[in-house]
Design an enzyme around this catalytic site. Structure first.
Site, PDB file in Angstrom:
ATOM      1  N   ARG A  16      37.831  27.957  47.494  1.00  0.00           N
ATOM      2  CA  ARG A  16      38.394  28.905  46.533  1.00  0.00           C
ATOM      3  C   ARG A  16      39.652  29.468  47.164  1.00  0.00           C
ATOM      4  O   ARG A  16      39.572  30.284  48.063  1.00  0.00           O
ATOM      5  CB  ARG A  16      37.376  30.019  46.262  1.00  0.00           C
ATOM      6  CG  ARG A  16      37.666  30.834  45.019  1.00  0.00           C
ATOM      7  CD  ARG A  16      36.780  32.078  44.951  1.00  0.00           C
ATOM      8  NE  ARG A  16      37.331  33.144  45.760  1.00  0.00           N
ATOM      9  CZ  ARG A  16      36.664  34.232  46.144  1.00  0.00           C
ATOM     10  NH1 ARG A  16      35.404  34.393  45.830  1.00  0.00           N
ATOM     11  NH2 ARG A  16      37.248  35.174  46.876  1.00  0.00           N
ATOM     12  N   HIS A  60      38.492  36.027  43.961  1.00  0.00           N
ATOM     13  CA  HIS A  60      37.471  35.609  42.975  1.00  0.00           C
ATOM     14  C   HIS A  60      38.081  35.558  41.577  1.00  0.00           C
ATOM     15  O   HIS A  60      37.910  34.594  40.839  1.00  0.00           O
ATOM     16  CB  HIS A  60      36.285  36.586  43.010  1.00  0.00           C
ATOM     17  CG  HIS A  60      35.304  36.381  41.904  1.00  0.00           C
ATOM     18  ND1 HIS A  60      34.447  35.295  41.867  1.00  0.00           N
ATOM     19  CD2 HIS A  60      35.050  37.099  40.776  1.00  0.00           C
ATOM     20  CE1 HIS A  60      33.704  35.371  40.764  1.00  0.00           C
ATOM     21  NE2 HIS A  60      34.054  36.453  40.091  1.00  0.00           N
ATOM     22  N   TYR A  78      37.929  40.960  52.154  1.00  0.00           N
ATOM     23  CA  TYR A  78      36.713  40.375  52.745  1.00  0.00           C
ATOM     24  C   TYR A  78      36.930  39.013  53.417  1.00  0.00           C
ATOM     25  O   TYR A  78      35.980  38.405  53.893  1.00  0.00           O
ATOM     26  CB  TYR A  78      35.580  40.299  51.697  1.00  0.00           C
ATOM     27  CG  TYR A  78      35.972  39.664  50.368  1.00  0.00           C
ATOM     28  CD1 TYR A  78      36.342  40.447  49.283  1.00  0.00           C
ATOM     29  CD2 TYR A  78      35.967  38.275  50.204  1.00  0.00           C
ATOM     30  CE1 TYR A  78      36.704  39.883  48.074  1.00  0.00           C
ATOM     31  CE2 TYR A  78      36.319  37.700  49.001  1.00  0.00           C
ATOM     32  CZ  TYR A  78      36.689  38.507  47.938  1.00  0.00           C
ATOM     33  OH  TYR A  78      37.041  37.939  46.737  1.00  0.00           O
TER      34      TYR A  78
END
Ligand SMILES: Cc1ncc(C[n+]2csc(CCOP(=O)(O)OP(=O)(O)O)c2C)c(N)n1
Ligand SMILES: [Mg+2]
Length: 328
Positions: free
Chosen positions: A246, A250, A259
Site C-alpha cells: 500500500r 489508507h 504510523y
C-alpha cells in the site's frame, strides 16, 4: 521473479496489461487530486496493488464471469470493462455513476453492464455474496466463475469463514482473494492474525490456498489461470493471497507518516510494482522508455477528458434520493 514471456501472453496482450496498470495509477492520482481541491469527498487508493490486480483480472472472462470487488480494486474494474469516466462519475457523486448513481461513497465499484457487483462499506460482506453468485452458477448449470477480493485485515471477519466453508462444501466456482498489503489502516499484520500465511486458510476449508508475489505479474497471472480453469471445470474454489504494497495512506482521510517510518515508506516506493514491471518490459524488449511515455501521454489526455465530461454531468436530484437504493 518469473519473466513476462513465461506468462504465455503475446506482445499485444502484455502491452494491454501494462496500459491497464498505468491507467490505474494515473486515474488514482487524479482521484486523489480531486479530494485535495474539494471536488471529491473521498478516495482510497490501489497504488501498489495494480500489477497484481491486472494479472488477476486478465485470467478471467469478464463477459461472463462476475466480479465482487473491494474498495481498492479500481484497476481490476478497469480490466473488467469500467471506463475512467465510470470511475470519475462515482467520485463526483453524479446521477450517471454506474456504481450507485451517486448514492454510495466513492470507490464502491459496481456495473450491472460489466458483471461487477457493488459492495457495502462493511468490510468483506462481498464474500458471502460471491459464494451465492457461484452457487447460482451451479444451480443454473452455467460455467461462469465468481471472483471476490478483500484485505488481509478484513479477511478475519466471520462471514469470510462462512463464505469459504460453504463454497468448499458445495465445490463452488468462486475464487477468493486476499490482497495482503501488511496494514489494516494503521494496524500491522502481527496484530491481525497468528497463522503464518493467509493462503493456508484455503486447505482448512478443503481447497487450494496459494500465496503469490503480487509484483510478479507472471507468477500471479499463472496462479489465477490455473484456479479459474479448475473452477470452471467443477473442481471447486481456491484462495489466493497476493502480497502487495500500500504505497499511500489508507485513504484520503488519514496520514500514514503517523504510523509508518519515513524509511519504510521510501523502501515501499523503491519496490513499486509499476517500476518493477517497466524494468521487465524494457529488458524483455516489449516496450522502450519512449513508447511508455507515449502511452502515458495518451492516458493522461484520456483521463483529463473523462474528468471534464464526468464533472459536467448532472448531480442526483434530492427528491429522488431513495431511488436506486431500495427495491420497490
Ligand atoms: C466491519 C467493518 N469494520 C471496520 C471497518 C472500518 N475499516 C474500513 S477499511 C478497514 C481496514 C481494512 O484493512 P485490510 O482488510 O487490510 O484492507 P486494506 O484497506 O489494507 O486494503 C477498516 C478497519 C469497516 N468498514 N467494516
Ligand atoms: Mg491491508
Amino acid at each position: 521473479m518469473k519473466t513476462l514471456k513465461e506468462s504465455g501472453l503475446n506482445k499485444e496482450e502484455m502491452i494491454q496489461a501494462y496500459t491497464h496498470i498505468l491507467k490505474g495509477r494515473r486515474l488514482d492520482e487524479r482521484l486523489w487530486q480531486l479530494t485535495r481541491i474539494g471536488k471529491a469527498s473521498f478516495n482510497i487508493s490501489g497504488q501498489g496493488h495494480e500489477v497484481a490486480q491486472v494479472a488477476m483480472a486478465m485470467a478471467f472472462e469478464p463477459e461472463k464471469d462476475f466480479f465482487l470487488p473491494y474498495y481498492r480494486d479500481m484497476t481490476a474494474c478497469l480490466v473488467w470493462g469500467m471506463s475512467a469516466k465510470d470511475v470519475l462519475l462515482g467520485s463526483f457523486g453524479k446521477e450517471a455513476d454506474p456504481s450507485s448513481h451517486g448514492r454510495q461513497m466513492p470507490n464502491h465499484y459496481g456495473s450491472k453492464k460489466h458483471n461487477i457487483i457493488s459492495h457495502s462499506s462493511t468490510v468483506s460482506t462481498q464474500f458471502p455474496l460471491a459464494t451465492g453468485v457461484a452457487y447460482s452458477a451451479l444451480l443454473a448449470k452455467k460455467d461462469f466463475v465468481a471472483l471476490t477480493a478483500t484485505g488481509e485485515g478484513s479477511a478475519n471477519q466471520g462471514e469470510v469463514q462462512e463464505a469459504m466453508n460453504f463454497a468448499g462444501v458445495k465445490k463452488l466456482p468462486v475464487i477468493f482473494v486476499i490482497e495482503n498489503n501488511g496494514y489494516a489502516i494503521s494496524v500491522g499484520i502481527k496484530e491481525q492474525y497468528a497463522n503464518e500465511t493467509m493462503a493456508m486458510r484455503g486447505p482448512a476449508y478443503g481447497f487450494p490456498g496459494i500465496q503469490v508475489n503480487g509484483n510478479d505479474f507472471t507468477e500471479t497471472y499463472l496462479a489465477f489461470k490455473k484456479v479459474v480453469a479448475d473452477a470452471r471445470e467443477g473442481k471447486g474454489p481456491a484462495l489466493i493471497e497476493m502480497m502487495v504494497q500500500r504505497l499511500t495512506s489508507h485513504s484520503a482521510d488519514d496520514d500514514h507518516t503517523v504510523y509508518r517510518s519515513q524509511k519504510d515508506i521510501e523502501n515501499l516506493k523503491k519496490n513499486d510494482g509499476l517500476l518493477v514491471m517497466e524494468k521487465q518490459l524494457i529488458e524483455e524488449g516489449y516496450l522502450t522508455r519512449e513508447e511508455m511515455k507515449d502511452i502515458d501521454s495518451r492516458l493522461k489526455a484520456e483521463i483529463n477528458q473523462a474528468t471534464d465530461e464526468a464533472e459536467a454531468m448532472a448531480d442526483p436530484d434530492p427528491e429522488t434520493i431513495l431511488e436506486q437504493v431500495y427495491a420497490d
